[in-house]
Design an enzyme around this catalytic site. Structure first.
Site, PDB file in Angstrom:
ATOM      1  N   ALA A 257      76.540  43.430  94.868  1.00  0.00           N
ATOM      2  CA  ALA A 257      75.547  44.313  94.249  1.00  0.00           C
ATOM      3  C   ALA A 257      76.228  45.492  93.559  1.00  0.00           C
ATOM      4  O   ALA A 257      76.471  45.471  92.351  1.00  0.00           O
ATOM      5  CB  ALA A 257      74.549  44.785  95.294  1.00  0.00           C
ATOM      6  N   ARG A 258      76.568  46.520  94.332  1.00  0.00           N
ATOM      7  CA  ARG A 258      77.238  47.702  93.806  1.00  0.00           C
ATOM      8  C   ARG A 258      78.264  48.187  94.824  1.00  0.00           C
ATOM      9  O   ARG A 258      77.993  48.229  96.036  1.00  0.00           O
ATOM     10  CB  ARG A 258      76.237  48.835  93.522  1.00  0.00           C
ATOM     11  CG  ARG A 258      75.331  48.571  92.342  1.00  0.00           C
ATOM     12  CD  ARG A 258      76.110  48.607  91.024  1.00  0.00           C
ATOM     13  NE  ARG A 258      75.286  48.236  89.887  1.00  0.00           N
ATOM     14  CZ  ARG A 258      75.725  48.190  88.644  1.00  0.00           C
ATOM     15  NH1 ARG A 258      76.982  48.480  88.373  1.00  0.00           N
ATOM     16  NH2 ARG A 258      74.926  47.836  87.661  1.00  0.00           N
ATOM     17  N   ASP A 282      82.419  41.101  95.212  1.00  0.00           N
ATOM     18  CA  ASP A 282      82.459  40.991  93.759  1.00  0.00           C
ATOM     19  C   ASP A 282      82.449  42.366  93.104  1.00  0.00           C
ATOM     20  O   ASP A 282      82.669  42.483  91.903  1.00  0.00           O
ATOM     21  CB  ASP A 282      81.261  40.165  93.260  1.00  0.00           C
ATOM     22  CG  ASP A 282      81.319  39.886  91.764  1.00  0.00           C
ATOM     23  OD1 ASP A 282      82.366  39.394  91.301  1.00  0.00           O
ATOM     24  OD2 ASP A 282      80.334  40.159  91.063  1.00  0.00           O
ATOM     25  N   GLU A 287      86.879  50.182  90.257  1.00  0.00           N
ATOM     26  CA  GLU A 287      87.045  48.920  89.540  1.00  0.00           C
ATOM     27  C   GLU A 287      87.950  49.114  88.320  1.00  0.00           C
ATOM     28  O   GLU A 287      87.642  49.942  87.463  1.00  0.00           O
ATOM     29  CB  GLU A 287      85.680  48.375  89.114  1.00  0.00           C
ATOM     30  CG  GLU A 287      84.805  48.001  90.293  1.00  0.00           C
ATOM     31  CD  GLU A 287      83.530  47.260  89.894  1.00  0.00           C
ATOM     32  OE1 GLU A 287      83.286  47.088  88.671  1.00  0.00           O
ATOM     33  OE2 GLU A 287      82.789  46.843  90.792  1.00  0.00           O
ATOM     34  N   HIS A 306      83.826  41.230  89.648  1.00  0.00           N
ATOM     35  CA  HIS A 306      82.516  41.651  89.138  1.00  0.00           C
ATOM     36  C   HIS A 306      81.943  40.610  88.170  1.00  0.00           C
ATOM     37  O   HIS A 306      81.602  40.914  87.023  1.00  0.00           O
ATOM     38  CB  HIS A 306      82.624  43.015  88.455  1.00  0.00           C
ATOM     39  CG  HIS A 306      81.325  43.778  88.464  1.00  0.00           C
ATOM     40  ND1 HIS A 306      81.249  45.138  88.591  1.00  0.00           N
ATOM     41  CD2 HIS A 306      80.036  43.364  88.355  1.00  0.00           C
ATOM     42  CE1 HIS A 306      79.990  45.536  88.558  1.00  0.00           C
ATOM     43  NE2 HIS A 306      79.235  44.462  88.412  1.00  0.00           N
TER      44      HIS A 306
END
Length: 353
Positions: A257-258, A282, A287, A306
């Site tokens: 998600a985040r 992910d 990032e 991601h």
């Protein structure tokens, strides 16, 4: 004539936007121009007052000359951009939320901002289940071992074997469009699904076959936990060292998600102690993660860059959703998905005799 700027990138191309708008609004009075932003070949990031944007403010200002409508995924619509784009009246952002738009500046400039909810819901839901299976069955780990020349037959030893979704209890944190599709897939596996979402309708979840619980109960009962909530000030580090300790020994944690929903600091120790049996990610707090990131050397971790929403169908769906709202705007209707409805109210008030 109404001029439209299509600010595409290497995922949702400008041509996708233009073709979708022409299909929805086959009018002779539309003209188009386009630019291509560098994402994803160049990572997105903060630009000025906005987040997760790509390209540059000067490039966007130049491209917007004479444009009444702009459609994009990543272009940086900052306060400076609005100050230099007096003709602009509508921005359509083909994302679940227009994080690359300064909404306050857009509202002050009288620019309507629309967006594309659930554009990647199917892709993200399928990916989340794929991460679960990869982590639970050691698919990524054993793939890497075999390619390195190691036939790890010891993974058939009882203590090293994986877990099945059939009969498992999976806790979903967040039950929006993505969480609901994840639940539907898991129920087909024979999974018991719990959900924590303070904003969800308990009756609707019960009708879906999902049990509504509080966060602590979910963590205590779930052998797999998957995050699907929006990141807000309220949900930042929703999972942290204190409540992750409630998980059953050997639980699997998935975050597609985040990154900000999860405190990553305690995860390496939780993995090494066995409190977490596996982790699938992910998204990240930074990032891309730095080379020395501790989770790179932690056991039983599946990581992807991601990619949960990255399907060709997502790109087409995103262009379709925003083009439909652009078509509504062009015919004088209200767009369905507006992030700053105050602008619409103000325009309606101004238009009254």
């Amino acid at each position: 004539m109404t001029h439209i700027l299509a600010a595409g990138d290497h995922f949702v191309a400008a041509s996708l936007f233009i073709d979708a708008i022409r299909a929805r609004a086959p009018r002779e009075d539309l003209t188009f121009s386009s630019i291509t932003l560098p994402w994803p070949h160049t990572p997105f990031g903060p630009i000025g007052s906005v987040h997760e944007a790509s390209g540059s403010v000067p490039e966007l200002i130049d491209a917007l000359a004479g444009a009444r409508i702009a459609v994009t995924q990543m272009a940086p619509f900052t306060a400076e951009v609005f100050a230099h784009a007096p003709d602009l009246r509508l921005i359509s952002v083909c994302r679940g939320g227009p994080v690359n738009v300064d909404l306050e500046a857009a509202t002050q400039a009288g620019v309507v901002v629309s967006f594309a909810p659930a554009r990647n819901a199917v892709a993200a839901a399928e990916f989340a289940v794929g991460l679960m299976l990869s982590a639970m069955r050691r698919i990524v780990t054993t793939d890497s071992e075999l390619k390195a020349g190691n036939w790890r037959g010891d993974y058939y030893a009882f203590e090293n074997t994986g877990l099945e979704l059939d009969g498992a209890t999976v806790g979903l944190i967040g039950y929006g469009a993505i969480g609901r599709i994840v639940a539907r897939i898991l129920l087909a596996f024979g999974t018991t699904v719990l959900a924590y979402d303070p904003y969800a309708n308990p009756a609707a979840l019960a009708a879906d076959g999902v049990e509504v619980v509080d966060l602590e109960d979910l963590l205590r009962r779930s052998s797999v936990v998957s995050l699907h909530a929006r990141l807000t000030a309220e949900t930042h580090h929703l999972l942290n060292a204190e409540n992750l300790a409630l998980l059953p020994h050997g639980a699997v944690l998935v975050n597609s998600a985040r990154g900000g929903l999860l405190d990553y600091a305690p995860l390496p120790d939780l993995l090494r102690s066995g409190r977490l049996g596996a982790l699938a990610l992910d998204v990240y707090d930074v990032e891309p993660p730095p080379p020395e990131w501790p989770l790179f050397s932690a056991p039983n971790v599946v990581m992807t860059p991601h990619l949960a929403g990255a399907t060709q169908q997502t790109a087409h769906r995103a262009a379709s959703i925003v083009s439909a709202d652009i078509a509504r705007y062009l015919t004088g209707e209200k767009p369905l998905h507006v992030a700053n409805p105050l602008v619409l109210d103000t325009l309606a008030e101004t238009a009254r005799p």
